[in-house]
Scaffold this motif. Structure first.
Motif, PDB file in Angstrom:
ATOM      1  N   THR A   1      23.296  10.939 -23.905  1.00  0.00           N
ATOM      2  CA  THR A   1      22.300  10.703 -22.854  1.00  0.00           C
ATOM      3  C   THR A   1      22.699   9.510 -21.998  1.00  0.00           C
ATOM      4  O   THR A   1      22.604   9.534 -20.767  1.00  0.00           O
ATOM      5  CB  THR A   1      20.916  10.458 -23.478  1.00  0.00           C
ATOM      6  OG1 THR A   1      20.542  11.595 -24.258  1.00  0.00           O
ATOM      7  CG2 THR A   1      19.868  10.211 -22.407  1.00  0.00           C
ATOM      8  N   LEU A   2      23.156   8.439 -22.653  1.00  0.00           N
ATOM      9  CA  LEU A   2      23.554   7.242 -21.932  1.00  0.00           C
ATOM     10  C   LEU A   2      24.721   7.533 -20.987  1.00  0.00           C
ATOM     11  O   LEU A   2      24.732   7.066 -19.838  1.00  0.00           O
ATOM     12  CB  LEU A   2      23.939   6.147 -22.927  1.00  0.00           C
ATOM     13  CG  LEU A   2      24.495   4.843 -22.335  1.00  0.00           C
ATOM     14  CD1 LEU A   2      23.487   4.209 -21.379  1.00  0.00           C
ATOM     15  CD2 LEU A   2      24.874   3.862 -23.442  1.00  0.00           C
TER      16      LEU A   2
ATOM     17  N   GLY B   1      25.460  10.276 -19.472  1.00  0.00           N
ATOM     18  CA  GLY B   1      24.954  10.990 -18.303  1.00  0.00           C
ATOM     19  C   GLY B   1      24.285  10.043 -17.316  1.00  0.00           C
ATOM     20  O   GLY B   1      24.493  10.138 -16.096  1.00  0.00           O
ATOM     21  N   GLN B   2      23.512   9.117 -17.830  1.00  0.00           N
ATOM     22  CA  GLN B   2      22.856   8.129 -16.963  1.00  0.00           C
ATOM     23  C   GLN B   2      23.882   7.196 -16.316  1.00  0.00           C
ATOM     24  O   GLN B   2      23.775   6.840 -15.137  1.00  0.00           O
ATOM     25  CB  GLN B   2      21.850   7.316 -17.793  1.00  0.00           C
ATOM     26  CG  GLN B   2      20.695   8.132 -18.328  1.00  0.00           C
ATOM     27  CD  GLN B   2      19.873   7.362 -19.355  1.00  0.00           C
ATOM     28  OE1 GLN B   2      20.411   6.586 -20.149  1.00  0.00           O
ATOM     29  NE2 GLN B   2      18.563   7.575 -19.353  1.00  0.00           N
TER      30      GLN B   2
ATOM     31  N   GLU C   1      25.617   8.720 -13.264  1.00  0.00           N
ATOM     32  CA  GLU C   1      24.802   8.638 -12.043  1.00  0.00           C
ATOM     33  C   GLU C   1      24.898   7.244 -11.426  1.00  0.00           C
ATOM     34  O   GLU C   1      25.054   7.097 -10.198  1.00  0.00           O
ATOM     35  CB  GLU C   1      23.345   8.965 -12.364  1.00  0.00           C
ATOM     36  CG  GLU C   1      23.092  10.423 -12.719  1.00  0.00           C
ATOM     37  CD  GLU C   1      21.611  10.705 -12.929  1.00  0.00           C
ATOM     38  OE1 GLU C   1      20.780   9.898 -12.449  1.00  0.00           O
ATOM     39  OE2 GLU C   1      21.286  11.707 -13.580  1.00  0.00           O
ATOM     40  N   VAL C   2      24.802   6.205 -12.247  1.00  0.00           N
ATOM     41  CA  VAL C   2      24.875   4.829 -11.756  1.00  0.00           C
ATOM     42  C   VAL C   2      26.244   4.566 -11.132  1.00  0.00           C
ATOM     43  O   VAL C   2      26.355   3.974 -10.038  1.00  0.00           O
ATOM     44  CB  VAL C   2      24.608   3.840 -12.909  1.00  0.00           C
ATOM     45  CG1 VAL C   2      24.983   2.401 -12.511  1.00  0.00           C
ATOM     46  CG2 VAL C   2      23.139   3.888 -13.319  1.00  0.00           C
TER      47      VAL C   2
ATOM     48  N   GLY D   1      19.306   0.961 -22.991  1.00  0.00           N
ATOM     49  CA  GLY D   1      18.725   0.693 -21.679  1.00  0.00           C
ATOM     50  C   GLY D   1      19.193  -0.634 -21.111  1.00  0.00           C
ATOM     51  O   GLY D   1      19.383  -0.774 -19.888  1.00  0.00           O
TER      52      GLY D   1
ATOM     53  N   LEU E   1      22.722  -0.121 -19.728  1.00  0.00           N
ATOM     54  CA  LEU E   1      22.671   0.596 -18.455  1.00  0.00           C
ATOM     55  C   LEU E   1      22.250  -0.325 -17.315  1.00  0.00           C
ATOM     56  O   LEU E   1      22.821  -0.269 -16.215  1.00  0.00           O
ATOM     57  CB  LEU E   1      21.690   1.776 -18.571  1.00  0.00           C
ATOM     58  CG  LEU E   1      21.622   2.726 -17.381  1.00  0.00           C
ATOM     59  CD1 LEU E   1      22.941   3.470 -17.204  1.00  0.00           C
ATOM     60  CD2 LEU E   1      20.473   3.720 -17.572  1.00  0.00           C
ATOM     61  N   GLU E   2      21.283  -1.192 -17.573  1.00  0.00           N
ATOM     62  CA  GLU E   2      20.824  -2.129 -16.547  1.00  0.00           C
ATOM     63  C   GLU E   2      21.975  -3.032 -16.082  1.00  0.00           C
ATOM     64  O   GLU E   2      22.143  -3.282 -14.883  1.00  0.00           O
ATOM     65  CB  GLU E   2      19.686  -2.999 -17.087  1.00  0.00           C
ATOM     66  CG  GLU E   2      18.403  -2.260 -17.429  1.00  0.00           C
ATOM     67  CD  GLU E   2      17.469  -2.101 -16.239  1.00  0.00           C
ATOM     68  OE1 GLU E   2      17.908  -2.276 -15.086  1.00  0.00           O
ATOM     69  OE2 GLU E   2      16.281  -1.794 -16.496  1.00  0.00           O
TER      70      GLU E   2
ATOM     71  N   ASP F   1      24.641  -1.378 -13.900  1.00  0.00           N
ATOM     72  CA  ASP F   1      24.103  -1.270 -12.539  1.00  0.00           C
ATOM     73  C   ASP F   1      24.189  -2.612 -11.810  1.00  0.00           C
ATOM     74  O   ASP F   1      24.583  -2.684 -10.630  1.00  0.00           O
ATOM     75  CB  ASP F   1      22.654  -0.783 -12.614  1.00  0.00           C
ATOM     76  CG  ASP F   1      22.148  -0.248 -11.271  1.00  0.00           C
ATOM     77  OD1 ASP F   1      22.985   0.152 -10.432  1.00  0.00           O
ATOM     78  OD2 ASP F   1      20.928  -0.243 -11.072  1.00  0.00           O
TER      79      ASP F   1
END
Length: 628
Positions: free
Chosen positions: A37-38, A40-41, A44-45, A242, A245-246, A249
């Motif tokens: 899942t990570l 995939g996210q 996108e980023v 999370g 991911l932050e 970004d």
């Protein structure tokens, strides 16, 4: 998301193919079943950031890919400053680029300037918003403009990225206090003391004077929050994907604003583990490798510098060992060199320096050290008992001697420093002070002793000769190029007064900088001219490429440090006299490395090493190479 053209699509896909497996391999041990899942996210980023990357930065990406050793070149020189204390604002910094370029700077590190919490903020390391600049400095457009202007002069912009914690006023922390479960999971928050007490059994205190303990009760959050450094700095939970991911970004956002080097602040503290000191955990290196890999896909011009002030056996992991070899950070601080410089200067003995360097395992050849005479922080006497014992010293006694010497308490000391964070339980006393004041210039000027002034200037230039010759990126801290002295006015500023490290964070003296050409007899002018000469010689010396490491040579005299660099073009031997004495060395001690004839790059002098002796003046530095 559509690509602008087929070439962009091919570029992104080729990089993804090159680094995708590395990214996955780094993340899976951290996040297990959540990794899919990570990823995939993350895709996108990364795609969004890739599309937003400005054209000139894309060109820089391609240039850096064609010259992967750009950060290792002998011409690399870093300059470190607080933007406000250097020039008032970001636009003000832009008005002094000619000064930096003239000094030979290729790498400008502006100390924390992202928006901090109001009031006390640990010198800017309590960040309230990573996407905004301190209002008194300007705005993000000013930052982008400055980065662009720097790039036009061949200077890379470096910023601090505070990874371990955010300010209590950061949006994530505010949402956590409001009860949002997503953001509470970004932090370590405990309902009672059971968890904190279990961790505290093995956790050290970073700031025992003004921030004892590692947890703070927060009434709004109704919990004990992990706060390693200060009550207003909330440690992040990097076990939560999370958070990772932050930060990907954020890194890509700032990279697209023109930041080329990220100083990864407090990186050793990211991963928490019960029963340990929660520093240097293996997961830290997986996290850093994953962050670097994500940046490589979108912005390969970006480099990472690890701020890990740890023991040699731990430090090498921040550049990569084993499966991580050369895949973690591009650069790391060689704190031991700084400590040993001051130790050798006080003791007039280099045996401990030799032992400390021998303890370092070889680094990956694709990485580099950041080396420095001093930094924005205090000097902590990171001297191991094992190194000291091999040098015939007591580690505890030598650390006490250095604290006494550099705080001016030891008989005959030339130094003017301040004790920082005295810990009576351990006897630990760290030292604050400007390089020139610690090297004796402040005391010499007050005493009006020209001989002692000359010694202090020679000491300061010797220290810089070592960091410029050691190999890596030498980091010049603002004011040292002008021999600025301690700024005791810090005590008159309420937010600075409790932290005497501000004594070595002065405002730039532009009036003095403007006088040095017309008044060459000034100590500032003499130090500046000497430093500029060292930098000019360094730029033309291929032996100083950072892929080559400096190795200790046995020295026949304890006052003299000998370093050897084995370059394909020939060997270099560096000779440093750490005393105010004239020293004579047998020439044969250097002949095996250099042959019968050698030349000193610093002075241009030729030496016959076939027999006889080599005479060294006080505080003399030689960079010797073989001569035809």
């Amino acid at each position: 998301m559509a690509f602008d053209d087929d070439r962009d699509a091919e570029t992104f896909l080729l990089r993804l193919k090159r680094y995708g497996a590395d990214l996955q391999d780094s993340l899976r041990p951290l996040y297990g079943e959540e990794t899919g899942t990570l990823l995939g996210q993350l895709l996108e980023v990364m795609l969004r950031a890739f599309h937003a990357r400005p054209t000139d930065l894309r060109r820089l990406d391609e240039a850096r890919l064609l010259q992967p050793d750009w950060l290792q070149q002998p011409g690399m020189v870093g300059y470190v400053a607080y933007a406000d204390r250097f020039a008032g604002t970001l636009r003000g910094v832009g008005e002094h680029l000619e000064y930096l370029e003239g000094l030979g700077v290729t790498h400008l590190h502006l100390m924390p300037l992202l928006k901090p919490r109001p009031g006390e903020n640990d010198g800017g390391y309590a960040v309230a918003d990573y996407r905004a600049v301190r209002e008194d400095l300007g705005n993000m457009d000013d930052l982008s403009d400055l980065a662009r202007a720097l790039r036009g002069r061949g200077i890379s912009l470096e910023l601090d990225l505070v990874l371990n914690h955010v300010a209590r006023e950061h949006e994530w922390a505010e949402r956590a206090r409001a009860g949002d479960p997503k953001y509470r999971a970004y932090f370590h928050i405990y309902p009672d003391r059971t968890g904190p007490d279990a961790y505290e059994r093995t956790l050290p205190e970073i700031f025992p004077d003004f921030a004892p303990g590692n947890f703070t009760w927060d009434e709004e959050a109704q919990g004990w929050v992990w706060t390693t450094f200060n009550a207003y700095q909330w440690d992040l939970n990097w076990a939560n994907p999370g958070v990772f991911l932050e930060f990907v970004d954020l890194i890509l956002y700032l990279a697209n604003r023109g930041v080329e080097v990220f100083r990864l602040d407090a990186i050793a503290f990211l991963w928490k583990r019960l029963g340990t000191d929660s520093q240097n955990q293996p997961e830290v290196h997986l996290l850093t490798r994953a962050l670097r890999t994500a940046a490589r896909i979108v912005a390969p011009a970006v480099a990472f510098k690890a701020e890990a002030i740890v023991a040699p056996a731990q430090l090498i992991h921040y550049l990569g060992r084993g499966a991580h070899h050369g895949r973690v950070s591009d650069m790391a601080y060689h704190n031991s060199v700084m400590v040993q410089l001051w130790s050798s200067l006080a003791s007039r003995n280099t045996r401990l320096f030799e032992e400390a360097l021998r303890a370092f395992p070889p680094k990956p050849t694709t990485t580099t050290w950041g080396v420095y005479v001093r930094c924005h922080d205090d000097i902590g006497w990171a001297i191991s008992d094992e190194d000291a014992a091999r040098a015939g010293l007591s580690g505890e006694a030598h650390r006490r001697f250095l604290s006494d010497f550099y705080s001016g308490g030891f008989p005959g000391s030339f130094a003017r420093g301040l004790v920082f964070q005295y810990n009576p339980a351990t006897g630990d006393r760290r030292i604050s002070g400007m390089g020139a004041s610690l090297a004796g210039l402040e005391a010499a000027l007050e005493g009006g002793d020209e001989g002692r002034v000359n010694d202090a200037i020679d000491r300061l230039l010797l220290l810089h000769a070592v960091i410029l010759g050691f190999g890596g990126v030498p980091l010049l801290y603002m004011g040292d190029e002008l021999a600025l002295l301690n700024d005791y006015g810090f005590a008159d500023v309420p937010e600075h007064a409790p932290d005497n490290r501000w004594v070595h964070r002065p405002c730039m003296d532009w009036a003095l900088a403007g006088r040095i050409e017309d008044e060459p007899q000034l100590p500032a002018a003499r130090v500046n001219a000497g430093l500029r000469h060292l930098l000019r010689v360094r730029r033309e010396a291929p032996h100083l490429h950072a892929s080559i490491e400096s190795r200790v040579m046995p020295s026949p005299d304890g006052r003299v440090l000998l370093l050897r660099r084995e370059h394909p073009l020939g060997e270099m031997v560096q000779v440093y006299n750490f005393s105010e004495d004239s020293v004579t060395l047998p020439a044969c001690s250097l002949r095996n490395a250099l042959g019968e004839r050698s030349q000193d790059l610093l002075s241009g002098s030729a030496f016959n090493l076939n027999g006889g002796t080599l005479h060294l003046e006080p505080y003399r530095a030689l960079w010797l190479v073989g001569a035809e």
